[in-house]
Structures are given as C-alpha cells and as structure tokens.
Design a protein around this motif. Structure first.
Motif, mmCIF file in Angstrom:
data_model
loop_
_atom_site.group_PDB
_atom_site.id
_atom_site.type_symbol
_atom_site.label_atom_id
_atom_site.label_comp_id
_atom_site.label_asym_id
_atom_site.label_seq_id
_atom_site.Cartn_x
_atom_site.Cartn_y
_atom_site.Cartn_z
ATOM 1 N N ARG A 203 23.767 93.156 25.499
ATOM 2 C CA ARG A 203 25.183 93.040 25.847
ATOM 3 C C ARG A 203 25.897 94.395 25.824
ATOM 4 O O ARG A 203 26.838 94.613 26.581
ATOM 5 C CB ARG A 203 25.860 92.029 24.915
ATOM 6 N N ALA A 204 25.430 95.304 24.962
ATOM 7 C CA ALA A 204 26.000 96.654 24.986
ATOM 8 C C ALA A 204 25.727 97.324 26.329
ATOM 9 O O ALA A 204 26.597 98.003 26.899
ATOM 10 C CB ALA A 204 25.418 97.489 23.846
ATOM 11 N N ALA B 206 25.092 78.241 31.057
ATOM 12 C CA ALA B 206 26.464 78.736 31.151
ATOM 13 C C ALA B 206 26.810 79.603 29.945
ATOM 14 O O ALA B 206 27.517 80.615 30.070
ATOM 15 C CB ALA B 206 27.446 77.572 31.254
ATOM 16 N N GLN B 207 26.296 79.236 28.772
ATOM 17 C CA GLN B 207 26.543 80.047 27.587
ATOM 18 C C GLN B 207 25.947 81.442 27.732
ATOM 19 O O GLN B 207 26.565 82.444 27.354
ATOM 20 C CB GLN B 207 25.977 79.357 26.347
ATOM 21 N N ALA B 208 24.756 81.504 28.303
ATOM 22 C CA ALA B 208 24.136 82.813 28.539
ATOM 23 C C ALA B 208 24.971 83.633 29.514
ATOM 24 O O ALA B 208 25.180 84.839 29.316
ATOM 25 C CB ALA B 208 22.721 82.629 29.077
ATOM 26 N N GLY B 209 25.464 82.973 30.580
ATOM 27 C CA GLY B 209 26.323 83.671 31.527
ATOM 28 C C GLY B 209 27.604 84.151 30.883
ATOM 29 O O GLY B 209 28.063 85.270 31.157
ATOM 30 N N MET B 210 28.196 83.345 30.010
ATOM 31 C CA MET B 210 29.429 83.752 29.344
ATOM 32 C C MET B 210 29.182 84.888 28.363
ATOM 33 O O MET B 210 30.072 85.728 28.158
ATOM 34 C CB MET B 210 30.065 82.556 28.620
ATOM 35 N N ARG B 211 27.999 84.943 27.750
ATOM 36 C CA ARG B 211 27.695 86.096 26.887
ATOM 37 C C ARG B 211 27.775 87.383 27.695
ATOM 38 O O ARG B 211 28.349 88.382 27.256
ATOM 39 C CB ARG B 211 26.311 85.955 26.260
ATOM 40 N N GLY B 212 27.167 87.353 28.879
ATOM 41 C CA GLY B 212 27.219 88.528 29.734
ATOM 42 C C GLY B 212 28.621 88.813 30.240
ATOM 43 O O GLY B 212 29.050 89.974 30.287
ATOM 44 N N ALA B 213 29.362 87.766 30.626
ATOM 45 C CA ALA B 213 30.730 87.952 31.112
ATOM 46 C C ALA B 213 31.631 88.504 30.017
ATOM 47 O O ALA B 213 32.480 89.374 30.272
ATOM 48 C CB ALA B 213 31.278 86.627 31.641
#
Length: 402
Positions: A148-149, A334-341
């Motif tokens: 994520r960094a 969707a949770q994985a996508g929101m982590r990236g977003a």
C-alpha cells in the motif's frame, strides 16, 4: 428490490448542527484541508467513524462528481443523525461562507487591506499544518505495509505529473485495481461497522432524480424561458459535471455565468478572490454569483437558487451510491480494492500537501516557521484546530506588518 430498514442513527440533529457550524467557521484552506479538519473533529475527537470507514468515504467522494468535502460532511451528518442530520450538516458547514460572500456581493469588502491580506496568508499556512497532520494520521492506518505504501507513492506521482481531475480519479481507479491484484493476500482488517441509513429504494430514486434533472432542466429552461429555471439549470449542470470539486468548478461556472453576460469577468474574479478568504466549501462562491446575476433573479433569492442548485447533484448521486456501497464493500474482492483506493487517497492528500497547499502558502522562511509552529501545536500539543486557526491568522498579520 430490497427495501431493508436503514441502520439507526447514533446521535442528535442538534449535535450535528453544532459540530458542523464550528467546522463551517474554522475550516479554511479548500477541500483537501477540510478533509483534515473533518478527520481531526469527527474521527479523532468525537469518534463518529473509524479511520478505515473515513478513508473509504473519502475515496468514494473523490471518485464521484460533486464537492468532495461537502459530500463527506453530508454523509457524516447522515450517519450520525439520519436525513435531518445530513441537511443540517450541509447548512451549518456552508452557510457561514455563503453569508459572508453574499455580504461581499452587497459591498462589504472586508477582505481588503493589509490586515485582510495577512489573515488570508496566515490561514493558508494553517492549511499546510492541517493537511500534513491528516496525511500523517491516515498514513499510519491506511498504508501499513509495503504494497500500500507503493500504491500511495504511485498516486502521488500521478497527481503531481498528470494533475487535475484525471490525475485524481486515475489514482483512485488504479489504486483500486492495484489493491485487487496486490492486496488480496493481506490479512484482512476488521471490517468497518459503518453503515449509512439509506435503503436501495431511496438510492434508485435519488439516482433517477439526478439523471432526470440533468437531462430535463435544459429542456425545461428552453421551453418555459423563466430566468429562475435557467439559473437553476446552469448551476445544477456545473455541480453535476465536475469531479474533484473546489477549483475544478471555476471554468464551468465562468462558462455558465460570464459567457451569457449574467456576470462580468471583473466581478467574477473579485468574487473568486473573496472566496479564498472565507472558511467552508468553495462551492459557496455560487451564492456570490447568484446574488449579483443580471438581469436576475439576484439578491438573496438568486443566491439561494444558485447555492441549492450547485450542491444538489453531488448529494443526489451520493445518496444513490451509498446503499449499494454499503453491501459491496463487505465483499473480499471489494475490500482488497478499497485497501488500494484508500492508499491512493493518502497519496492524493500528500500530493495536495505539496501543490497547491504548500506552494501557495509557504513563500519564505517566516511562513515556513509559522507552518512548523501550527503543525507542532496540532500534533504534539493537541491544540484544537480552531485555536490553531487563530494562531495562524495572527501570525499572518505579524508577518505582513513586519
């Protein structure tokens, strides 16, 4: 179609109104700074929402058309006290700046002179400290690992190098894609318990009304030729077709009011300058424009029409999306996508901290020292943001005088 009962609100309308009235009087620095003020007041101090839920909401608002910080405020009022809370959050956050700008339209040019210029310069420096605090706090929670960094760094690059709405929306989209690819194996965080009290039926109605007004208002304005309808249509389309909010709406507004001769270019620029000196959302600039429209409607009526019209589309589309987002965000993909977003949101905030917040505020060593003092007061001394606003304003006056 689901008609499930909404989640029960957890606060009172009066509490929401008082909280956002304080924010409406003290939130200087534009939409990115507003998100920092909101985080300090609603996440850290009042704990209306957790860090992850707030990050999700910010990511959603950045992706939707409309005024991002006002959408976040509207959603927080909705979460805390239901529909009445949402309306009061909007009014309390927006009316202070709208009233000041209408007063300016009537000739109260209080922002002129060295004192006014010093206050404005100091408030820009306060925005540097507030945004820096928000970036630091959100980074601790939303980019805890290398994946994520890296997403955040790429988001910074996109916003700085590409710029504009394409850089911001592109960073969110690419961040979500990268999250799906690289963050699926991350140990899941506890899912935020945030659930906005909007049914799917209400969401469909709001989205339908958004589209109906977007298509129907130009037809109605051309048919009935009523000045009030034409004004409502012009400001509604400005609010509906802008991503990122804030300064992005200015060219659209200029096209809608200057090109047809409703407002002179000089008056438009004077009002824009005044809008930089008041707290709250830049969309409140519409109240100034509505007050000076020629041939009319203008004055208080014109200001009210313009203000409601420019905010309405962003709120309708937010209401339309929230119930589907409520269910979608609980799914693993969707949770994985929101982590990236969310990581991309931190990157967007970091890029905004550099430009325009830092570059427009810190023009020399005295401004840098004032920014460091304000940041230290916020982070180390835990001084309330409204006091830091006063310190920054006073510091700006001193710098201007000496």
């Amino acid at each position: 179609m689901s008609t499930e009962l909404p989640a029960a609100p957890r606060g009172t309308a009066g509490e929401v109104a008082a909280t956002f009235l304080k924010l409406g009087f003290t939130s200087f620095g534009g939409p990115i700074a507003h998100l920092g003020y909101f985080r300090a007041e609603l996440v850290e101090k009042r704990r209306w929402i957790d860090e992850k839920g707030y990050g999700d909401l910010v990511a959603l608002s950045q992706f939707l058309p409309g005024p991002a910080s006002s959408q976040v405020g509207f959603a927080m009022g909705l979460l805390r006290a239901g529909p009445l809370g949402a309306i009061l959050a909007f009014l309390a956050f927006t009316l202070p700046s709208a009233i000041l700008l209408v007063a300016f339209a009537f000739g109260a040019a209080w922002v002129a002179g060295p004192i006014g210029a010093g206050v404005l310069a100091g408030l820009k420096v306060v925005a540097v400290a507030v945004v820096a605090q928000a970036v630091l706090g959100m980074a601790r929670t939303l980019i805890p690992d290398r994946q994520r960094a890296a997403i955040a760094v790429v988001a910074v690059a996109l916003v700085v190098l590409v710029g504009g709405v394409f850089g911001q929306v592109g960073a969110i989209v690419l961040g979500a894609i990268a999250g799906v690819i690289f963050c699926r194996a991350v140990i899941p965080d506890a899912v935020s318990s945030v659930r906005f009290p909007v049914s799917k039926t209400a969401g469909v109605v709001a989205l339908s009304l958004f589209g109906l007004l977007l298509v129907g208002l130009p037809i109605l304005a051309a048919t009935v030729r009523a000045p009030a309808v034409a004004v409502f249509d012009a400001f509604y389309r400005s609010g509906a077709l802008v991503f990122g909010g804030g300064h992005v709406v200015l060219p659209l507004l200029e096209t809608q009011v200057v090109d047809p001769g409703w407002v002179s270019r000089g008056d438009f620029l004077a009002g824009y300058g005044a809008a930089q000196a008041v707290p709250g959302p830049l969309f409140s600039f519409s109240a100034y424009l509505g007050a000076i429209l020629e041939p009319g409607p203008n004055g208080i009526l014109g200001a009210s029409i313009a203000l409601v019209a420019i905010f309405l589309p962003g709120f309708l589309i937010l209401i339309g999306v929230l119930p589907f987002w409520n269910s979608l965000r609980t799914r693993p993909l969707a949770q994985a996508g929101m982590r990236g977003a969310n990581a991309a949101v931190v990157g967007i905030l970091a890029a905004a901290l550099y430009d325009p917040v830092f570059t427009s505020a810190v023009t020399g060593a005295p401004q840098f020292l004032l920014a460091v003092i304000c940041f230290t007061l916020l982070v180390a001394w835990r001084v309330p943001p409204w006091i830091v606003v006063l310190v920054g304003a006073a510091g700006g006056i001193l710098i201007g005088l000496f």
